[in-house]
Design a protein around this motif. Structure first.
Motif, PDB file in Angstrom:
ATOM      1  N   GLY A   8       0.676  -1.147  -0.009  1.00 16.11           N
ATOM      2  CA  GLY A   8       0.002  -0.003   0.099  1.00 16.11           C
ATOM      3  C   GLY A   8       1.051   1.261  -0.095  1.00 16.11           C
ATOM      4  O   GLY A   8       0.586   2.382   0.585  1.00 16.11           O
ATOM      5  N   ILE A   9       2.229   1.032  -0.606  1.00 13.95           N
ATOM      6  CA  ILE A   9       3.145   2.284  -0.695  1.00 13.95           C
ATOM      7  C   ILE A   9       3.245   2.636  -2.178  1.00 13.95           C
ATOM      8  O   ILE A   9       4.351   1.809  -2.564  1.00 13.95           O
ATOM      9  N   PRO A  10       2.660   3.261  -2.824  1.00 16.39           N
ATOM     10  CA  PRO A  10       2.895   3.372  -4.117  1.00 16.39           C
ATOM     11  C   PRO A  10       4.349   3.831  -4.569  1.00 16.39           C
ATOM     12  O   PRO A  10       4.894   4.826  -3.731  1.00 16.39           O
ATOM     13  N   ALA A  11       5.084   3.221  -5.428  1.00 15.80           N
ATOM     14  CA  ALA A  11       6.421   3.306  -5.780  1.00 15.80           C
ATOM     15  C   ALA A  11       6.800   3.323  -7.264  1.00 15.80           C
ATOM     16  O   ALA A  11       6.232   2.321  -7.798  1.00 15.80           O
ATOM     17  N   LEU A  12       7.295   4.406  -7.785  1.00 15.57           N
ATOM     18  CA  LEU A  12       7.858   4.175  -9.145  1.00 15.57           C
ATOM     19  C   LEU A  12       8.920   3.323  -9.486  1.00 15.57           C
ATOM     20  O   LEU A  12       9.827   3.103  -8.654  1.00 15.57           O
ATOM     21  N   GLU A  13       8.943   2.391 -10.482  1.00 18.02           N
ATOM     22  CA  GLU A  13       9.949   1.616 -10.796  1.00 18.02           C
ATOM     23  C   GLU A  13      11.006   2.376 -11.632  1.00 18.02           C
ATOM     24  O   GLU A  13      10.749   3.469 -12.291  1.00 18.02           O
ATOM     25  N   PRO A  14      12.197   1.876 -11.803  1.00 18.70           N
ATOM     26  CA  PRO A  14      13.343   2.571 -12.530  1.00 18.70           C
ATOM     27  C   PRO A  14      12.668   2.877 -14.090  1.00 18.70           C
ATOM     28  O   PRO A  14      12.904   4.177 -14.485  1.00 18.70           O
ATOM     29  N   ASP A  15      12.085   1.996 -14.749  1.00 20.81           N
ATOM     30  CA  ASP A  15      11.727   2.729 -15.998  1.00 20.81           C
ATOM     31  C   ASP A  15      10.644   3.612 -16.067  1.00 20.81           C
ATOM     32  O   ASP A  15      10.570   4.517 -16.844  1.00 20.81           O
TER      33      ASP A  15
END
Length: 351
Positions: free
Chosen positions: A132-139
Motif C-alpha cells: 500500500g505504498i505506491p512506488a515508481l519503478e526505474p523505467d
C-alpha cells in the motif's frame, strides 16, 4: 513459501531493474567476489550481498520452483539452480567491517541461516500494491526524466524526514541541475526510527511548499538500510543510476551508523571506484552558523566551531521524543507540525 519484508524488497528490486546488473540472488562465487573485491566475477562493481537465506523448516533442492509469498500474497517464483553455504562470521566481518553486535546490520545478519539459495526469478505480483505504498519503478522514473528532457538529474538518498540541512542540499543541487530525484528508503527500520508514513507525508508537504515541484521527482525506494557505510554508499549510488540519475549526493556519514565508519569514508571510497558510472557530489556536513545566520558548510563559512549547530535527523528525533522545543533553524515549523500530526511518527514507540 512466506518471505520477510527485507527479502521481498530485494526480490522487487531484482525484478524491476533497481539492482542491475543483478537479476537474481548471488551464488557462492559472486558472493565471495563481492565480499572480497566489491565486484562481481565479471568485473562489474557490486558492493553488497543480496542473498536468499534458506528459511527454517523448509526442505529444498535444486530444480524445484518456490512460490514466494509476502503477507500471504504471491510475489514471485524462484526456480532453484544452486544451494550453497557460506561462513556467516566471515560474511559479517567482510561486509560490515566489524563483528560488533552493537552494529544493527551485524545483529540482524547473525540471525540468518548460513545456507543460501539462488536461481531464476520471475514476477507474479507487485510489492508496492501489497504494501500500500505506491512506488515508481526505474523505467517509470526514466520515462518521466525523458518526458521532462532533463539532462542532469541528481539523486538524493535519505531515511529521515526533511530538515534544513537536507533543504540546503536539495536547493544547492537544483541550482546546478535540471531536476532532483528524492528517494527515501522505506524498508525495515530500527526501533525509534522515523516511520514510513512520517517520512512520506512530511516530504510530500515539504516538496509542495518549499521546492519547485516541477523540478522534483518524489517516490519511495522499496529497499532497506544495511547501515554498511562506504559499501552501502556505492550501492545507493548504483541504484540511483539504475533509476536514471546522472549525479548522486553523498554527504556526511552516508548510510553509516554510530561511530563504526569515519565521517567521510563514504565519500573517499569512490576514489577507488572510478567506473561507478554516475557522478558523485560530495558535500561537507551542512550546519547552522550563528555568525553567518544561515545553513552553510566549512567550504563557505569562516567562523569558529563554537558558532556551529549540528542539524541531523537524530537530533530532531530526540527533541520530538523529549517534547523539547525545536527552533526553525533545524526544521521548518510547518514541516515539523506535519510530522508531529502523523499518527505513528516512530517505529515501535508511541508518540
Amino acid at each position: 513459501m512466506n518471505i520477510d519484508l527485507n527479502t521481498a524488497m530485494d526480490v522487487e528490486q531484482l525484478l524491476n531493474g533497481g539492482f542491475k546488473p543483478l537479476s537474481t540472488f548471488l551464488n557462492f562465487k559472486q558472493l565471495d567476489s563481492v565480499l572480497k573485491k566489491m565486484r562481481l566475477p565479471t568485473g562489474e562493481i557490486w558492493p553488497i550481498p543480496i542473498l536468499f537465506p534458506k528459511p527454517l523448516g523448509y526442505t529444498v533442492s535444486t530444480g524445484i520452483t518456490l512460490l514466494l509469498k509476502f503477507r500471504k500474497q504471491n510475489l514471485a517464483r524462484l526456480k532453484i539452480t544452486d544451494i550453497f553455504d557460506y561462513n556467516l562470521k566471515k560474511l559479517i566481518k567482510l561486509f560490515y567491517g566489524t563483528s560488533d553486535v552493537r552494529h544493527p546490520g551485524v545483529l540482524e545478519t547473525k540471525k540468518s541461516s548460513n545456507i543460501f539459495l539462488t536461481g531464476k526469478l520471475t514476477r507474479v505480483g507487485k510489492l508496492d500494491k501489497i504494501l500500500g505504498i505506491p512506488a515508481l519503478e526505474p523505467d517509470q522514473v526514466k520515462k518521466i526524466i525523458q518526458n521532462k528532457a532533463w539532462k542532469k538529474v541528481v539523486g538524493f538518498h535519505t531515511r529521515n524526514p526533511p530538515h534544513r540541512a537536507h533543504e540546503f542540499l536539495h536547493k544547492t543541487s537544483l541550482e546546478n541541475s535540471d531536476g532532483i530525484l528524492i528517494h527515501p528508503v522505506v524498508g525495515s527500520k530500527k526501533i525509534g526510527d522515523f516511520s514510513n508514513s512520517a517520512i512520506i507525508s512530511s516530504y510530500k508537504f515539504y516538496i509542495k511548499n518549499y521546492l519547485p515541484s516541477n523540478n522534483v521527482i518524489f517516490t519511495p525506494l522499496l529497499t532497506y538500510s544495511r547501515y554498511a557505510g562506504p559499501r552501502e554508499a556505492i550501492f545507493t549510488a548504483i541504484v540511483r543510476r539504475n533509476y536514471g540519475c546522472t549525479h548522486f549526493i553523498v554527504g556526511r556519514d552516508h548510510t553509516g551508523v554510530k561511530n563504526f565508519y569515519g565521517k567521510y569514508d563514504s565519500q573517499k571510497i569512490f576514489n577507488k571506484f572510478k567506473d561507478v558510472k554516475i557522478e558523485i557530489l560530495c558535500y561537507n556536513e551542512p550546519y547552522y552558523c550563528k555568525k553567518c545566520d544561515q545553513i552553510t558548510t566549512i567550504k563557505t563559512c569562516p567562523h569558529n566551531k563554537k558558532y556551529h549547530l549540528e542539524i541531523s535527523g537524530t537530533r530532531i528525533r530526540k527533541a520530538i521524543l523529549n517534547k523539547s522545543k525545536i527552533p526553525e533553524i533545524y526544521i521548518r515549523k510547518n514541516v515539523l507540525k506535519k510530522l508531529q500530526n502523523t499518527k505513528n511518527i516512530f517505529v515501535g514507540k508511541p508518540n
